[in-house]
Design an enzyme around this catalytic site. Sequence first.
Site, PDB file in Angstrom:
ATOM      1  N   GLU A 103       0.822  -1.212   0.000  1.00 34.84           N
ATOM      2  CA  GLU A 103       0.000   0.000   0.000  1.00 34.84           C
ATOM      3  C   GLU A 103       0.858   1.265   0.000  1.00 34.84           C
ATOM      4  OE1 GLU A 103      -3.068  -0.188  -0.691  1.00 34.84           O
ATOM      5  OE2 GLU A 103      -2.985  -2.371  -0.564  1.00 34.84           O
TER       6      GLU A 103
ATOM      7  N   GLU B 192      -0.552  -3.370  -9.836  1.00 35.25           N
ATOM      8  CA  GLU B 192      -0.516  -4.292  -8.699  1.00 35.25           C
ATOM      9  C   GLU B 192       0.760  -5.127  -8.709  1.00 35.25           C
ATOM     10  OE1 GLU B 192      -2.617  -4.217  -6.139  1.00 35.25           O
ATOM     11  OE2 GLU B 192      -3.454  -2.491  -7.194  1.00 35.25           O
TER      12      GLU B 192
END
Length: 633
Positions: A170, A248
């Site tokens: 994150e 990602e």
Amino acid sequence: MDFFSSQDAAKRNTARLIAFFVLAVISMVVLTNLLVMLALGFLNPQTLAGQQINWPVFFAVGCGVLAIVTLGSSYKVMQLSGGGDKIADQLGGELIAPDNGDVKKQRLLNIVEEMAIASGVPVPPVYLIPGNAINAFAAGHTYSDAVIGVSRGALEKLTRDELQGVIGHEFSHILNGDMRLNIRLMGVLHGILVIGLIGYYLLRFTPRSRNSKGSGGFVLLGLGLVVIGYGGTFFGNLIKAAVNRQREYLADSAAVQFTRNPDGIGGALIRIGSIKEGSVLNTPGIAEISHSLFSQGFTSSFTAFFATHPPLGKRIKRILPSWDGQFKPLVSPDDSTAHKPAPASKERLDKSRIGMMAAGAAVMSSTKVVGQIGNPTANHVSHARKLIEAIPEDLKKSIHSSYGAQAVIYALLLDQNVAERKNQLQYLSTAVDPATYDEVMKQTPQTAALGAAYRLPLVDLALPTLRQLSVNQYKKFKTNLLALIAADNKLHVFEWTLQKIVLHHLAGVFENNSGTTEKEPNIKRAKEAGTILLSMFINNLQQKGIDKEALRKEVLQEIQWIDGERLTGEKFSLGDLDAALNDLIGLKPRYKEMLLSACATVVLADKHVSTLETELLRAVSSGLNCPMPILLS
């Protein structure tokens, strides 16, 4: 990973998004015009080929569609203008308070604090999201107003290493500018969806009885708008999914670099595959922010098309090439060591060791210094952990209260001169409440004993609490901060550094001014502002035994688009530097990289890096929205 390349990629993705948005709106204008003209009788479908288009009607309908889509997108972006806190609230998030007495929550906060200080960014507030699935997200416009959200399932079921891998993933999104693109995606898709919603309500409320004259046209119009609006949203979601999947993979790689532990994030992904809930959160609105999550957050009939994340197996195989394909957790969550805090450091950082690290940083090249921006490693995390451990427990606890967080900033600004400090304390005695004043008096000797190297880590730890102030409390805090700086009618380098970092990050929360509307300066202003910035470094830093003319020539070899004649021949103030940074914030990433590399060249010129120089470099980097971690060789 190259921070500036990532920023360039984010800008290119934004440009593609805008291009898609423009094409989508043009298509919707044309289709909606044809639909309205057919529904209201301006066009006869039987003689369509030979008819003249009624341009006034076409123009009016086109303006209406543009207005609806623009207002729909603007509404969603405005709704999220409060930063990541708004998205966390939308998902039913609960702000995790420090010193809450819950071991697992405190473990999560410790991980976030370590990674934030290692990265050179303010510690983001952390929210607990309901749901037994394992998931997390980062949200905000910039790292100034970012938040981290973690599901209860992730908090309860992951080991410390696995949780650290998830948080590292994150933080990659925070550092690489992915969050702003996520919010823009939400705005664009909502604007297109509004057309479909209008069609839905037309269908719902249009009378359908045989006696209702003209209702057929409105039914046709409503049905057509539903097809256009939801069709546009369908293809928009396909594009959103495609854009997100590659990001990602990059964030997974960054998490491995951040933690130097592929088993951490790899183990978290394996654990997702091993539990019934997986990563699916049954929370209203989860599909809208699915591209911001750590793993796929929802299921639908078109999951294969709309999946915003690569398949779990592919992600795991990239991280752990020897994985056998079985979703068997690497470590049992019931293991007695699974939820223990990170092992205590064998040594705390003392002043001599910090000096050795500064000396090590001094032998680095400017390229390596700039290469650390947005690119922290496990060494940075380890160093940050030791810094935090060295801070007295009562001081850390105090920073987590609103009066304590304000007090630590005030304490750091107190002058070394006895007379000036007396004036500052006299001002504070009447400007703040007794509890805050007492805390300033208590913290002053503690912050002084820690030394200069702990000043910015203390600021980073205080910022999440300062973000929770009310608007009136913030205004009063800002007034007091500026008054303490102005007490001696001088602006010192550290005072400028501290106020730049603190107010730059808080402005994004309280003044809606976090650089979200960065405007690229024209060539003339960029040249002038860049010259002021580098002149301040060359003329104000104490570089022993350095020929300024030779240094000027070295800087000009790195960056040719500034005014070389003014670098050493003109004096600028810290106020000029402040204005210059405000103009330079909109520069393209590669030009920011050139400027910061030139600044680092000046700092490293005498082979000695002082704490004040690293603080100034951090403040300038922060002012350009380029997060600089602790300088380590």
